[in-house]
Design a protein around this motif. Structure first.
Motif, PDB file in Angstrom:
ATOM      1  N   GLN A   7       0.828  -1.203   0.000  1.00 16.86           N
ATOM      2  CA  GLN A   7       0.000   0.000   0.000  1.00 16.86           C
ATOM      3  C   GLN A   7       0.870   1.264   0.000  1.00 16.86           C
ATOM      4  OE1 GLN A   7      -3.627   0.270  -0.022  1.00 16.86           O
ATOM      5  NE2 GLN A   7      -3.176  -1.768  -0.816  1.00 16.86           N
ATOM      6  N   ALA A   8       1.954   1.235   0.768  1.00 10.85           N
ATOM      7  CA  ALA A   8       2.868   2.382   0.791  1.00 10.85           C
ATOM      8  C   ALA A   8       3.521   2.562  -0.570  1.00 10.85           C
ATOM      9  CB  ALA A   8       3.935   2.193   1.868  1.00 10.85           C
ATOM     10  N   SER A   9       3.929   1.484  -1.184  1.00 13.23           N
ATOM     11  CA  SER A   9       4.565   1.545  -2.494  1.00 13.23           C
ATOM     12  C   SER A   9       3.612   2.116  -3.536  1.00 13.23           C
ATOM     13  CB  SER A   9       5.035   0.152  -2.910  1.00 13.23           C
ATOM     14  OG  SER A   9       5.577   0.186  -4.208  1.00 13.23           O
ATOM     15  N   ARG A  10       2.377   1.633  -3.539  1.00 10.38           N
ATOM     16  CA  ARG A  10       1.385   2.129  -4.496  1.00 10.38           C
ATOM     17  C   ARG A  10       1.060   3.601  -4.254  1.00 10.38           C
ATOM     18  NH1 ARG A  10      -1.972  -3.145  -3.567  1.00 10.38           N
ATOM     19  NH2 ARG A  10      -0.960  -4.514  -5.074  1.00 10.38           N
ATOM     20  N   ALA A  11       0.941   3.964  -2.989  1.00 11.00           N
ATOM     21  CA  ALA A  11       0.620   5.355  -2.659  1.00 11.00           C
ATOM     22  C   ALA A  11       1.736   6.295  -3.090  1.00 11.00           C
ATOM     23  CB  ALA A  11       0.366   5.490  -1.156  1.00 11.00           C
ATOM     24  N   LEU A  12       2.964   5.924  -2.801  1.00  8.70           N
ATOM     25  CA  LEU A  12       4.092   6.770  -3.193  1.00  8.70           C
ATOM     26  C   LEU A  12       4.223   6.847  -4.712  1.00  8.70           C
ATOM     27  CD1 LEU A  12       6.702   5.748  -0.480  1.00  8.70           C
ATOM     28  CD2 LEU A  12       5.446   7.916  -0.653  1.00  8.70           C
ATOM     29  N   ALA A  13       3.973   5.739  -5.400  1.00 10.75           N
ATOM     30  CA  ALA A  13       4.026   5.749  -6.868  1.00 10.75           C
ATOM     31  C   ALA A  13       2.957   6.685  -7.433  1.00 10.75           C
ATOM     32  CB  ALA A  13       3.849   4.333  -7.415  1.00 10.75           C
ATOM     33  N   ALA A  14       1.766   6.641  -6.854  1.00 10.94           N
ATOM     34  CA  ALA A  14       0.685   7.519  -7.312  1.00 10.94           C
ATOM     35  C   ALA A  14       1.037   8.983  -7.064  1.00 10.94           C
ATOM     36  CB  ALA A  14      -0.618   7.155  -6.609  1.00 10.94           C
ATOM     37  N   LEU A  15       1.612   9.267  -5.904  1.00  6.64           N
ATOM     38  CA  LEU A  15       2.012  10.650  -5.616  1.00  6.64           C
ATOM     39  C   LEU A  15       3.116  11.108  -6.550  1.00  6.64           C
ATOM     40  CD1 LEU A  15       1.954  10.722  -1.706  1.00  6.64           C
ATOM     41  CD2 LEU A  15       0.288  11.701  -3.286  1.00  6.64           C
ATOM     42  N   ARG A  16       4.068  10.231  -6.829  1.00  3.66           N
ATOM     43  CA  ARG A  16       5.159  10.595  -7.740  1.00  3.66           C
ATOM     44  C   ARG A  16       4.643  10.907  -9.140  1.00  3.66           C
ATOM     45  NH1 ARG A  16       8.173   6.240  -4.967  1.00  3.66           N
ATOM     46  NH2 ARG A  16       9.583   7.306  -3.542  1.00  3.66           N
TER      47      ARG A  16
END
Length: 169
Positions: A148-157
């Motif tokens: 979830q953290a990985s997906r969230a950070l990817a979306a923010l990036r």
């Protein structure tokens, strides 16, 4: 004895209420909902205060209630209905002296994430909890927290370049 218990709760609440309010705002995305979440959380902690054996676990217990209440809001059907109004609420914006001008955009982007991803990022980077602590608080596996953290950070990036902001990897 009951007076001592109430005094202990009042002392804990005085020390933690502002932090709970900030976390609730980051989870919910608006001040009014955050205030409701904190009020409900404090009421539930108060009702369970005498049953909490380990006082060092109160913060984790309160955080779990806050997360559960926030998740419950998203499940309620009335939450999905939009209500419009011609009146703007009275709200005084807070300006952080340490903000270089991008914080409002970052918080706006954070609010676009799904609730679980937003919860993981808030607990990780704002509350500074470990992946194991986040997993325990959310009632999920550590691997779920990581994904979830990985997906969230990817979306923010993905969204950050459009704003002209830089985000460390």
């Amino acid at each position: 004895m009951p007076q001592q218990s109430d005094d202990d709760f009042a002392e804990w609440m005085g020390a933690r209420q502002a932090a709970l309010q900030r976390t609730a705002y980051l989870l919910a995305g608006d001040h009014h909902t955050a205030e409701d979440l904190v009020a409900t959380t404090l009421a539930k902690v108060y009702l369970a205060w005498d049953r909490i054996d380990r006082r060092e676990a109160v913060d984790a217990y309160a955080r779990r209630i806050l997360l559960n209440e926030n998740n419950s809001l998203w499940r309620r059907a009335w939450r999905r209905r939009e209500v419009t109004s011609d009146e703007l609420p009275d709200w005084i914006a807070h300006h952080d002296d340490h903000d270089e001008g991008s914080a409002a955009e970052v918080w706006r982007l954070l609010a676009t994430l799904p609730p679980r991803q937003r919860s993981v990022l808030v607990l990780r980077y704002y509350e500074q909890l470990s992946e194991a602590e986040i997993a325990e608080a959310l009632g999920v596996a550590t691997g779920t927290v990581k994904s979830q953290a990985s997906r969230a950070l990817a979306a923010l990036r993905e969204r950050v370049p459009a704003l002209g902001l830089e985000m460390n990897r």
